[in-house]
Design an enzyme around this catalytic site. Structure first.
Site, PDB file in Angstrom:
ATOM      1  N   TRP A  21      41.561  86.512  32.557  1.00  0.00           N
ATOM      2  CA  TRP A  21      40.386  87.341  32.298  1.00  0.00           C
ATOM      3  C   TRP A  21      39.411  86.690  31.318  1.00  0.00           C
ATOM      4  O   TRP A  21      38.249  86.471  31.639  1.00  0.00           O
ATOM      5  CB  TRP A  21      40.846  88.704  31.773  1.00  0.00           C
ATOM      6  CG  TRP A  21      39.756  89.561  31.196  1.00  0.00           C
ATOM      7  CD1 TRP A  21      38.442  89.609  31.586  1.00  0.00           C
ATOM      8  CD2 TRP A  21      39.881  90.508  30.134  1.00  0.00           C
ATOM      9  NE1 TRP A  21      37.750  90.539  30.833  1.00  0.00           N
ATOM     10  CE2 TRP A  21      38.604  91.102  29.932  1.00  0.00           C
ATOM     11  CE3 TRP A  21      40.943  90.925  29.340  1.00  0.00           C
ATOM     12  CZ2 TRP A  21      38.371  92.081  28.961  1.00  0.00           C
ATOM     13  CZ3 TRP A  21      40.719  91.903  28.386  1.00  0.00           C
ATOM     14  CH2 TRP A  21      39.454  92.456  28.192  1.00  0.00           C
ATOM     15  N   TYR A  54      35.351  87.706  36.559  1.00  0.00           N
ATOM     16  CA  TYR A  54      35.749  86.952  35.377  1.00  0.00           C
ATOM     17  C   TYR A  54      34.936  85.663  35.296  1.00  0.00           C
ATOM     18  O   TYR A  54      34.943  84.846  36.227  1.00  0.00           O
ATOM     19  CB  TYR A  54      37.240  86.612  35.411  1.00  0.00           C
ATOM     20  CG  TYR A  54      38.172  87.809  35.363  1.00  0.00           C
ATOM     21  CD1 TYR A  54      37.709  89.080  35.030  1.00  0.00           C
ATOM     22  CD2 TYR A  54      39.532  87.669  35.635  1.00  0.00           C
ATOM     23  CE1 TYR A  54      38.565  90.170  34.989  1.00  0.00           C
ATOM     24  CE2 TYR A  54      40.400  88.748  35.577  1.00  0.00           C
ATOM     25  CZ  TYR A  54      39.903  89.997  35.264  1.00  0.00           C
ATOM     26  OH  TYR A  54      40.764  91.075  35.218  1.00  0.00           O
TER      27      TYR A  54
END
Length: 329
Positions: A21, A54
């Site tokens: 992430w 992301y």
């Protein structure tokens, strides 16, 4: 590494998954990112989680290159759709059919694979009929581009509604991806029971509360230089909710409990979420390979009832349990 079934399905996932992430394509150089991926494989992790949003699609590309050349059948690759990507045009976000289909095809190219094992609705989209979203998912499943479908940060009511439509369309909806850790337990009262009833498991993110449960943030002391709490682009806002002296002092009380169990605080935190039988996998992130090696040791750890009670007593008064705080726009 140990493995668990994901939801009411035949898919096995590693108890600990590797996620990218806040690291790949942004905080961490690609060579270092690939070193972390190798470390994950070394400790037996086979499940890798990412999302198109992301680093504005860069994280998927980094992960795809890091896994290139490996036996595809030996991996479980997960990604997500919802948040804006690319130039952020009017159809570059949400769960409308156009965005879902186009995002899936783009994700496959970036990941360098013909299919993903799990395609997840990154959030609930109140602006699009659920039927439209799940019909798009169903088409991707029938085309062989997606094997299973999941959601992320959906409420109990949303999970129940989605599961009913998924059953009608024969969509294999098997998972939810919520934030969950010893300090943040908002899924326990409603989301977990709904998921158990509908045949979903949890794939949890932030099992160490953005680093707070490692004990590195000390009450009454400055934030460590270079930590996530000091990086506005690296999740500082997410950490902020835990950065008060009452919470930090309580976290320090976990140290003797971890010592008794022969675990680091980070390992104790990851092991704690895995004690919940509805949790199939805990996602860890890393900026250094040694973090993966350390946290990977939480796999297979069993915490006895007395230890779990001690953790509850140590954190009493600072645990968040309000189910209305489930993150869904």
């Amino acid at each position: 590494m140990e493995f668990r079934r994901l939801g009411r399905s035949g898919l096995n996932v590693s108890e600990i998954a590797y996620g990218n992430w806040l690291t790949h394509g942004s905080q961490v150089e690609e060579d270092q990112a690939h070193a972390c991926i190798k470390a994950a494989l070394d400790v037996g992790i086979t499940t890798f989680d990412t999302a198109d949003a992301y680093a504005n699609t860069a994280a998927e590309s980094v992960l795809g290159r890091g896994l290139k050349g490996l036996r595809r059948e030996s991996l479980e690759i997960f990604t997500k759709v919802y948040w804006p990507t690319g130039p952020k045009g009017p159809n570059d976000q949400g769960l409308g059919r156009k965005h879902v289909i186009e995002s899936a095809n783009a994700s496959l190219k970036r990941l360098g694979t013909d299919y993903v094992d799990l395609y997840q609705a990154h959030r609930f989209d109140r602006t699009v009929p659920l039927e439209e979203t799940f019909l798009a998912f169903a088409d991707l499943v029938r085309q062989g581009k997606v094997l299973y479908v999941g959601v992320s940060e959906w409420t109990a009511e949303q999970i129940t509604q989605g599961a009913a439509i998924a059953r009608e369309l024969k969509v294999p909806l098997i998972s939810n991806q919520p934030q969950y850790n010893a300090l943040w337990r908002v899924i326990e009262a409603q989301v977990v029971p709904a998921s158990e009833r509908e045949g979903l498991s949890q794939i949890v993110w932030s099992p160490i509360a953005q680093g707070v449960l490692t004990g590195k943030y000390k009450p009454g002391q400055p934030l460590p230089a270079g930590s996530r709490a000091t990086d506005e682009k690296g999740g500082a806002n997410m950490v902020a909710r835990f950065l008060n002296d009452d919470v930090l002092e309580r976290v320090q009380r976990l140290q003797p409990i971890a010592d008794k169990a022969g675990l680091s605080l980070a390992q104790l935190a990851v092991a704690w979420v895995l004690q919940n039988p509805n949790v199939a996998s805990a996602i860890i992130g890393a900026s250094r390979p040694e973090q993966v090696h350390e946290n990977g040791k939480a796999a297979g750890v069993k915490l006895d009832a007395d230890l779990l009670t001690a953790i509850d007593e140590a954190l009493d008064g600072v645990v968040e349990t309000d189910p209305t705080l489930t993150r869904s726009p």
